[in-house]
Design a protein around this motif. Sequence first.
Motif, mmCIF file in Angstrom:
data_model
loop_
_atom_site.group_PDB
_atom_site.id
_atom_site.type_symbol
_atom_site.label_atom_id
_atom_site.label_comp_id
_atom_site.label_asym_id
_atom_site.label_seq_id
_atom_site.Cartn_x
_atom_site.Cartn_y
_atom_site.Cartn_z
ATOM 1 N N ARG B 18 0.834 -1.200 0.000
ATOM 2 C CA ARG B 18 0.000 0.000 0.000
ATOM 3 C C ARG B 18 0.871 1.255 0.000
ATOM 4 N N GLU B 22 -1.412 5.668 3.124
ATOM 5 C CA GLU B 22 -2.667 4.970 3.462
ATOM 6 C C GLU B 22 -2.739 4.761 4.971
ATOM 7 N N ARG B 29 -7.896 -3.908 8.023
ATOM 8 C CA ARG B 29 -9.254 -4.421 7.790
ATOM 9 C C ARG B 29 -9.405 -5.016 6.386
ATOM 10 N N THR B 35 -10.879 -7.718 11.020
ATOM 11 C CA THR B 35 -12.040 -6.843 11.199
ATOM 12 C C THR B 35 -12.400 -6.633 12.669
ATOM 13 N N LYS B 38 -11.976 -1.941 14.677
ATOM 14 C CA LYS B 38 -13.205 -1.279 14.240
ATOM 15 C C LYS B 38 -12.949 0.159 13.808
ATOM 16 N N GLY B 40 -14.715 3.763 13.985
ATOM 17 C CA GLY B 40 -15.828 4.535 14.534
ATOM 18 C C GLY B 40 -15.845 5.976 14.053
ATOM 19 N N GLU B 43 -10.953 9.641 12.474
ATOM 20 C CA GLU B 43 -10.265 10.912 12.704
ATOM 21 C C GLU B 43 -9.596 10.980 14.070
ATOM 22 N N GLU B 45 -10.572 10.117 17.072
ATOM 23 C CA GLU B 45 -11.321 10.632 18.221
ATOM 24 C C GLU B 45 -12.007 9.549 19.063
ATOM 25 N N ALA B 48 -11.924 3.223 18.638
ATOM 26 C CA ALA B 48 -12.425 1.902 18.218
ATOM 27 C C ALA B 48 -11.383 1.160 17.390
#
Lengths: 704, 158
Positions: B18, B22, B29, B35, B38, B40, B43, B45, B48
């Motif tokens: 990549r 990236e 993921r 996966t 996560k 959420g 950005e 913040e 997750a």
Amino acid sequence: MESISKSIPKRDHFPKISGSAKYVDDLSFEGMLHGKIVRSTVACADIKEILIPDLPEGYFVIDKNDIPGINSVHIVDDDTPVFSDGTVNYVGEPILMVAGKDLKVVNRLMKLIKVVYDEKEPVLDMMKSETIFYQYGYTKGDWETAFREADKIIEEDFQTGYQEHTYMEVQGMIGFYENGKSIVRGSMQCPYYVHTAVKRAMGLESDKVQVIQEEMGGAFGGKEDYPSILGCQVAVAAYKTGKPVKVVFDRSEDIICSPKRHPAKMHYRAAIKNGKITGIDADIVYNCGAYTTLSPVVLQRGLICATGVYNFKNLRVRGKGVKTNTVPNGAFRGFGGPQTFFAIEMFMDHLAKEIGMDSLSLKESMVVKQGDDSATSGKYHFHIPFPEMIEKLDQMSDFRKKREAFRNQTGRYRSGIGLSLVYHGCGFTGSGERDLIKGVVKIVKNTDDTVELLTAGTDMGQGLKTAFAKIASDTLEIPLERIIVQNPDTDRVPNSGPTAASRSLMVVGKLLQRAAEKLKRDWKPGEYQEFVEKYVHPDFMIPWDLSKFQGDPYPDYSWSANAVEVKVDTLTATTEIVGAWGVYDVGTPIDMAIIKGQMQGGFLQAIGYGSMELLDVNDKGVIRNNSFSDYIIPTSMDVPHLETEVVENTYDNGPFGGKGAGELPAVGGAPAYVEAMENALGVNLHHTPFSQEDTMKVLEAFKK
Amino acid sequence: MNGQIHFTLNGEKVTSDRHANERLLDVLREDFKLTGVKCGCKEGECGACSVLLNGVLANSCMVAMGSIEGSEVVTIEGYSKTKRFQALSDAYAQTSAVQCGFCIPGMVLACEALLAKNPNPTDAEIRKGISGNLCRCTGYNAIVEAVKIAAREGKGLW
Ligand code: FES
Ligand code: FES
């Protein structure tokens, strides 16, 4: 503690904690395309033209012309379009979808699409709206005489703001179209709502639509109606492209276009005679946003709760839900209750000052008891444990002593403590359970003597799978390991109704218990057996009449008493939340740790609603703070001392004595917090959220 | 600027072609199908997407691939094979701290990062340690309690 209340590890504990649980964004299918939705950037306009660039091979634009059925999403009414029909009514309204294999290419194409608008003046202020979607009203006793003969009439205005769900998993769905059948899977509370909506938009018969719920990363009401909209969109996209199409929002997109808690403006009047409140008159407006979605039911609940937990003899309550050119508001834990409960709790606090009583004594003297008429001329049929709950709350928080001690403070730091008494009516409002939902469950015993529970109930983290399994296991007296509960698939499960309105445990759980009792009586080892159980309306209820807005809107209520203590630094206007205490009656807890988790999480959300969760819509109707850096929700640091307790008050019509729980803690946090702020600042306050800026304004006003 | 980026992922040496700018989150993921990590917010913040990067808690959505050459990345999939995970998982089960579960893989890694530095944290230290990880469901109490239980019952693991 009842034996069923003893906690067990949750059924979905391991897959979720180990990361193996699959949420919709974790799924991928052969040939799957990714969709992104082009949304209106203006609040009110006719679309003059849409300029679409040449699309590379395998990339598609899907819009209203691709809908094989009707361009309308069935929610309560049918005014929400699947894709814009040529006008747009709020910033974020879906116009079309771009779908293709590579999300980066899709994103690039999105930027090349130009929508030309013929803009109109939007209505953003709910008080200026001329479109009333719904209005209801009711009276009790003789309110006119009460006001005519009053010694004094006190009037105040209250206001509550938006609240965004900010479930950690954003909205997402995947559509398929195979052999004339639409299949939709994703994150949703109510598979049968999606099923009904997709049927209509796709023009298909029931057996040609299948809806499957995937693991859900939180919802809080935010995935009650919205998945019907997104479900129709992905179904149409799959139909057009012939490929599975997945749409998962970005956080900012989710904040911009998903439903919120309705902002409300509420005008209250009280008639006072001989130092007593003899009448209440409430005039309530909820901002529905651009389409009706769930607003009629939200507004109904709001009006039912308008006079709180108090026995006022004379009252008039009127309310309307109005259209504005803003995002449609919908279900959010508490469902219309938190707004009016905020107003009445603050009003009671202010009236106590007028009358010269302390607020808790006034509230205690008027609180409803078993046998009393309800505001809508129904009845409180069962024990209401407020006296015990208030005692417990006082022990936990030292409320009475602190309230006394926090009078007339001087100095830089000022403390305050506030208290709220609230309820949440259990189940669907009015005659909904009987006339609209008509819940059905099925229980299947397999030849290996495992038992599967088939309901449309979804687990969004509230522990439904675990609670249902416990009810069945305890009824059948077989080990939990032999009970199977899976995510619902409408091809397999009957329609037990939506997972909403704090109804799942009390209503669906009861049906499961009854089905399990039948199975137990008729248990045939090694044989396949199935039992279907249908909703039976409780016969003690006073029939609900929506046209008069009278009767029992709910069979029973869950109750809570909440206190919040704050310390305000008058120099910096910062507030520390010193403690938060909640006492709840949810009937018999079916699992103590689950109930605690529900109460604590809901209470913290409610304190967020009261203190910091402020959505900023500008004068063009744009939500400006569409990220976690600007829309602030509580972290682990904000309320370090939050304690909850339950009192056990068995509800005989619920399974093992249980009743509604999930929404209750979301109701009382905001008024308790804002009352604490007014106690600290020594003023009357009228709105939520009450932010640091608001504190600053009050402090500035003192200086003048 | 394509080329191969080498790093260790859950104990195995891996490479990625990549682009250097990236996000690690997307690579984990999409390319490695991990996966349990996560998304959420993308950005930085919500937490997750937390992973352990050279033993330190990091939001993988804010980590550019170009910065991880030679690094060691542990996701929930790798961590869940450890005894420490088992202790935390048992403790979370006791307090029913997993509600919707979406914040939980990241939260568990935040707890690991905390306990690795401070095996006997106070309530306040726990709250500080997990303060970068948002949870909308639990109100955090059950998670704080679980960390205390894990610290107590997992004696010697940290
Ligand atoms: S997804 Fe990385 S911090 Fe939210
Ligand atoms: S368990 Fe749902 S966000 Fe934490």
